[in-house]
Write an enzyme that holds these catalytic residues in place. Structure first.
Site, PDB file in Angstrom:
ATOM      1  N   ASP A 191       0.840  -1.192   0.000  1.00 57.52           N
ATOM      2  CA  ASP A 191       0.000   0.000   0.000  1.00 57.52           C
ATOM      3  C   ASP A 191       0.883   1.253   0.000  1.00 57.52           C
ATOM      4  OD1 ASP A 191      -2.176   1.800   0.660  1.00 57.52           O
ATOM      5  OD2 ASP A 191      -1.513   1.674   2.753  1.00 57.52           O
TER       6      ASP A 191
ATOM      7  N   ASP B 265      -1.914  -0.517   6.007  1.00 55.78           N
ATOM      8  CA  ASP B 265      -2.289  -0.019   7.345  1.00 55.78           C
ATOM      9  C   ASP B 265      -3.793  -0.100   7.593  1.00 55.78           C
ATOM     10  OD1 ASP B 265      -2.524   2.139   5.335  1.00 55.78           O
ATOM     11  OD2 ASP B 265      -3.269   3.289   7.042  1.00 55.78           O
TER      12      ASP B 265
ATOM     13  N   ASP C  97      -0.429   4.981   0.988  1.00 57.22           N
ATOM     14  CA  ASP C  97      -0.735   5.971   2.028  1.00 57.22           C
ATOM     15  C   ASP C  97      -0.642   5.401   3.439  1.00 57.22           C
ATOM     16  OD1 ASP C  97      -1.181   7.909   0.110  1.00 57.22           O
ATOM     17  OD2 ASP C  97      -3.259   7.295  -0.155  1.00 57.22           O
TER      18      ASP C  97
END
Ligand SMILES: [Mg+2]
Length: 190
Positions: A13, A144, A15
């Protein structure tokens, strides 16, 4: 065409896993809205940045992350770029897997430019923008987001990238990029 060994794919990922979205928000808030009391990174409680703040501030937050230059100017999370380069060197096929934003017309092109800037031109071809990450194939996904959901059963095992708002989530956890080998390699060989 990318020449990829499909069994070795690790999706990563962007961000708040590789690109520091929260820090970007803090920098813009300080600059544009110095009156807003910033919640320190360690006290963040929800995955969606603005939800830690009163509802009346949400449009202001959206105005920041939907603005021209926001994604282009994010800073890398400590150790992330080095770890991605190490994984690649070790034969792992790293693919970056990030969502696109409906209301930010610059998001896709700025993520494209960001990857080129920090990881090099070849990595731009390894950027996949998908809002539903279950649709993307991989052995492992490092992310996250504690609430990853989608339309199909994912091919990947999820590794949660540690942030204060995802501490309740169970399963393998990467607390610092420097430890990627001990968390990721056992899953690749499982
Ligand atoms: Mg993320």
């Amino acid at each position: 065409m990318l020449n990829i060994k499909h069994r070795n794919i690790v999706l990563v990922d962007l961000d708040n896993t590789v690109a520091d979205f929260d820090r970007g928000m803090e920098i813009f808030l300080r600059k544009l809205h110095p009156d807003v009391q910033i919640i320190p990174a360690c006290d963040r409680r929800t995955f969606w940045y603005q939800r830690d703040y009163p509802e009346k501030l949400h449009p202001l937050m959206q105005g920041i992350y939907n603005s021209h230059g926001f994604y282009a100017d994010l800073l890398p999370i400590e150790g992330a770029i080095e770890a991605i380069n190490e994984m690649s060197k070790d034969g792992i096929e790293v693919m970056l897997c990030s969502a696109n934003l409906r209301d930010n017309p610059y998001c896709a092109s700025e993520k494209h430019a960001w990857v080129g800037r920090y990881l090099g031109r070849d990595f731009v071809e390894r950027l996949i923008l998908s809002t539903d990450k279950t649709m993307v194939y991989g052995r492992v996904l490092i992310d996250d987001n504690p609430n990853l959901e989608g339309i199909i059963k994912p091919s990947w095992d999820r590794v949660i990238f540690d942030r204060p708002y995802n501490r309740e989530t169970e399963g393998p956890r990467l607390t610092d990029w420097i430890n990627w080998r001990e968390v990721i390699l056992p899953l690749m060989n499982a």
